[in-house]
Write an enzyme that holds these catalytic residues in place. Structure first.
Site, PDB file in Angstrom:
ATOM      1  N   LEU A  33       0.815  -1.213   0.000  1.00 21.50           N
ATOM      2  CA  LEU A  33       0.000   0.000   0.000  1.00 21.50           C
ATOM      3  C   LEU A  33       0.853   1.270   0.000  1.00 21.50           C
ATOM      4  O   LEU A  33       1.910   1.320   0.630  1.00 21.50           O
ATOM      5  CB  LEU A  33      -0.921   0.004   1.220  1.00 21.50           C
ATOM      6  CG  LEU A  33      -1.834  -1.226   1.358  1.00 21.50           C
ATOM      7  CD1 LEU A  33      -2.708  -1.093   2.604  1.00 21.50           C
ATOM      8  CD2 LEU A  33      -2.699  -1.438   0.118  1.00 21.50           C
ATOM      9  N   HIS A  34       0.378   2.259  -0.727  1.00 14.58           N
ATOM     10  CA  HIS A  34       1.053   3.548  -0.793  1.00 14.58           C
ATOM     11  C   HIS A  34       0.027   4.660  -0.545  1.00 14.58           C
ATOM     12  O   HIS A  34      -1.148   4.381  -0.270  1.00 14.58           O
ATOM     13  CB  HIS A  34       1.768   3.715  -2.140  1.00 14.58           C
ATOM     14  CG  HIS A  34       0.894   3.412  -3.326  1.00 14.58           C
ATOM     15  ND1 HIS A  34      -0.176   4.196  -3.678  1.00 14.58           N
ATOM     16  CD2 HIS A  34       0.915   2.383  -4.210  1.00 14.58           C
ATOM     17  CE1 HIS A  34      -0.755   3.699  -4.746  1.00 14.58           C
ATOM     18  NE2 HIS A  34      -0.126   2.578  -5.095  1.00 14.58           N
ATOM     19  N   GLY A  36      -1.573   6.503  -2.438  1.00 14.52           N
ATOM     20  CA  GLY A  36      -2.768   6.427  -3.293  1.00 14.52           C
ATOM     21  C   GLY A  36      -3.844   5.559  -2.638  1.00 14.52           C
ATOM     22  O   GLY A  36      -5.030   5.923  -2.598  1.00 14.52           O
ATOM     23  N   HIS A  37      -3.426   4.400  -2.103  1.00  8.30           N
ATOM     24  CA  HIS A  37      -4.375   3.537  -1.385  1.00  8.30           C
ATOM     25  C   HIS A  37      -4.918   4.257  -0.150  1.00  8.30           C
ATOM     26  O   HIS A  37      -6.097   4.159   0.169  1.00  8.30           O
ATOM     27  CB  HIS A  37      -3.697   2.232  -0.935  1.00  8.30           C
ATOM     28  CG  HIS A  37      -3.265   1.344  -2.063  1.00  8.30           C
ATOM     29  ND1 HIS A  37      -1.947   1.122  -2.352  1.00  8.30           N
ATOM     30  CD2 HIS A  37      -3.981   0.619  -2.954  1.00  8.30           C
ATOM     31  CE1 HIS A  37      -1.857   0.293  -3.383  1.00  8.30           C
ATOM     32  NE2 HIS A  37      -3.071  -0.025  -3.768  1.00  8.30           N
ATOM     33  N   GLN A  64      -5.489 -12.692 -12.410  1.00  8.31           N
ATOM     34  CA  GLN A  64      -5.374 -11.523 -13.288  1.00  8.31           C
ATOM     35  C   GLN A  64      -3.963 -11.358 -13.861  1.00  8.31           C
ATOM     36  O   GLN A  64      -3.682 -10.388 -14.550  1.00  8.31           O
ATOM     37  CB  GLN A  64      -5.845 -10.238 -12.599  1.00  8.31           C
ATOM     38  CG  GLN A  64      -5.001  -9.749 -11.441  1.00  8.31           C
ATOM     39  CD  GLN A  64      -5.704  -8.646 -10.655  1.00  8.31           C
ATOM     40  OE1 GLN A  64      -6.623  -8.904  -9.885  1.00  8.31           O
ATOM     41  NE2 GLN A  64      -5.269  -7.413 -10.829  1.00  8.31           N
ATOM     42  N   LYS A 155      -6.223   5.657 -11.716  1.00  7.14           N
ATOM     43  CA  LYS A 155      -5.036   5.288 -12.501  1.00  7.14           C
ATOM     44  C   LYS A 155      -5.350   4.093 -13.394  1.00  7.14           C
ATOM     45  O   LYS A 155      -4.894   3.998 -14.515  1.00  7.14           O
ATOM     46  CB  LYS A 155      -3.843   4.962 -11.603  1.00  7.14           C
ATOM     47  CG  LYS A 155      -2.581   4.702 -12.427  1.00  7.14           C
ATOM     48  CD  LYS A 155      -1.416   4.274 -11.583  1.00  7.14           C
ATOM     49  CE  LYS A 155      -1.532   2.868 -11.080  1.00  7.14           C
ATOM     50  NZ  LYS A 155      -1.383   1.827 -12.116  1.00  7.14           N
ATOM     51  N   SER A 192       2.129   0.479  -6.976  1.00  7.42           N
ATOM     52  CA  SER A 192       3.003  -0.474  -6.279  1.00  7.42           C
ATOM     53  C   SER A 192       4.157  -0.884  -7.190  1.00  7.42           C
ATOM     54  O   SER A 192       5.259  -1.192  -6.739  1.00  7.42           O
ATOM     55  CB  SER A 192       2.211  -1.709  -5.868  1.00  7.42           C
ATOM     56  OG  SER A 192       1.096  -1.307  -5.102  1.00  7.42           O
TER      57      SER A 192
HETATM   58  O1  PAF Z   1      -6.447  -2.616  -8.754  1.00  7.68           O
HETATM   59  C1  PAF Z   1      -6.085  -3.597  -8.059  1.00  7.68           C
HETATM   60  O2  PAF Z   1      -5.306  -3.491  -7.118  1.00  7.68           O
HETATM   61  C2  PAF Z   1      -6.634  -4.968  -8.409  1.00  7.68           C
HETATM   62  O3  PAF Z   1      -6.797  -5.108  -9.789  1.00  7.68           O
HETATM   63  C3  PAF Z   1      -7.921  -5.334  -7.666  1.00  7.68           C
HETATM   64  C4  PAF Z   1      -9.053  -4.395  -8.036  1.00  7.68           C
HETATM   65  C5  PAF Z   1      -7.677  -5.256  -6.159  1.00  7.68           C
HETATM   66  C6  PAF Z   1      -8.346  -6.759  -8.007  1.00  7.68           C
HETATM   67  O4  PAF Z   1      -7.374  -7.686  -7.675  1.00  7.68           O
END
Ligand code: PAF
Length: 287
Positions: A33-34, A36-37, A64, A155, A192
């Protein structure tokens, strides 16, 4: 702050909140986490106040990532992430394992959610299975956390568009909020993946935001429209002035449909992906 790692426990707690009529504000993340989060977490808290609940999920979602991508080297720092969440006043962190999210004791995981229009361009061309993985895991997380509102960063503009369409098409009962991109002082969008950059690449990476600014200035200064072919070439030239930068795509499109435009007008959008060695960065903005 509670840390929950088991799906059933998270779901039981979410059902209890639902029966108590508590509003649940949710920030899904892949950790590391940074700031932005942190801004998403702050917005999530503001939305539901002290009477509501803020949940952050931390899960590096394997579906993903393609086999050729950076799943194993994706940066992780659970302790640091938990410290930030505690400081930011998060109520619950949901941090499941791969086995919790994709159990395969009997038969392999085999149910996926696919959006089939907005996901086809840009990131969808470069990463053909990416949005199927994102839509699937986010649906699972929504079913586990039962949020009334969920926050995503601008983003990942295409991701937000795909997820908003998914929420509408599947009548998922929540509000999706897209919060503005947070940037470093030199303009680089917070991500990240910035942690992978060498100091030289980090300096050169400012070219993504410079490209957006250049596009915006050119469009704003032009009395009619600009041809996307012309502006793409200019931006490619700008990017290639950085020795380690390799542009992957530069796209101009309508922000609602993500359909590419040949004639760029004010209000259209630019998105781009640029590689620096093994690291791939994306950015976008209105022009
Ligand atoms: O944007 C992200 O960090 C990821 O794509 C998400 C939405 C948490 C899904 O894994």
């Amino acid at each position: 702050m509670r840390v929950i790692k088991v799906v059933k426990k998270m779901q039981t707690m979410a059902r209890r909140w639902q029966s108590e009529k508590k509003r649940v504000s949710f920030v899904p993340t892949m950790g590391y986490l940074h700031a932005g989060h942190e801004s998403l977490i702050t917005a999530a808290r503001r939305r539901v106040g002290r009477s509501g609940v803020v949940v952050v999920s931390i899960f590096v979602n394997p579906t993903q990532f393609a086999a050729t991508e950076d799943l194993s080297r994706y940066p992780r720092n659970l302790e640091g992430d938990l410290a930030m969440c505690r400081r930011a006043g998060v109520d619950v962190v949901f941090a499941p394992s791969n086995e919790e999210m994709y159990p395969s004791e009997t038969v392999e995981f085999s149910t996926y959610v696919s959006e089939s229009f907005l996901s086809q361009s840009m990131e969808g061309i470069s990463r053909p299975t990416h949005f199927r993985g994102v839509a699937t895991v986010v649906t699972k997380l929504f079913n586990i956390v039962l949020p009334s509102v969920a926050f995503f960063g601008a983003k990942d503009f295409q991701q937000a568009a795909v997820l908003r369409k998914m929420v509408g098409d599947l009548n998922i009962p929540l509000t999706l909020v897209v919060a503005p991109t947070l940037r470093e002082p030199d303009g680089l969008a917070m991500s990240s993946r910035n942690a992978y950059l060498t100091p030289t690449q980090r300096t050169q990476a400012v070219v993504l935001s410079q490209s957006i600014t250049h596009a915006r200035q050119r469009v704003q200064a032009s009395p009619k429209f600009l041809l996307s072919k012309t502006l793409s070439k200019e931006i490619e030239h700008l990017i290639r002035q950085q020795p380690e930068a390799e542009p992957e795509y530069i796209e101009f499109f309508h922000p609602d449909t993500l359909v590419p435009v040949t004639k760029i007008l004010r209000g259209h959008h630019i998105a781009l992906a640029v590689r620096f060695g093994a690291t791939r960065l994306i950015d976008n903005g209105p022009v």
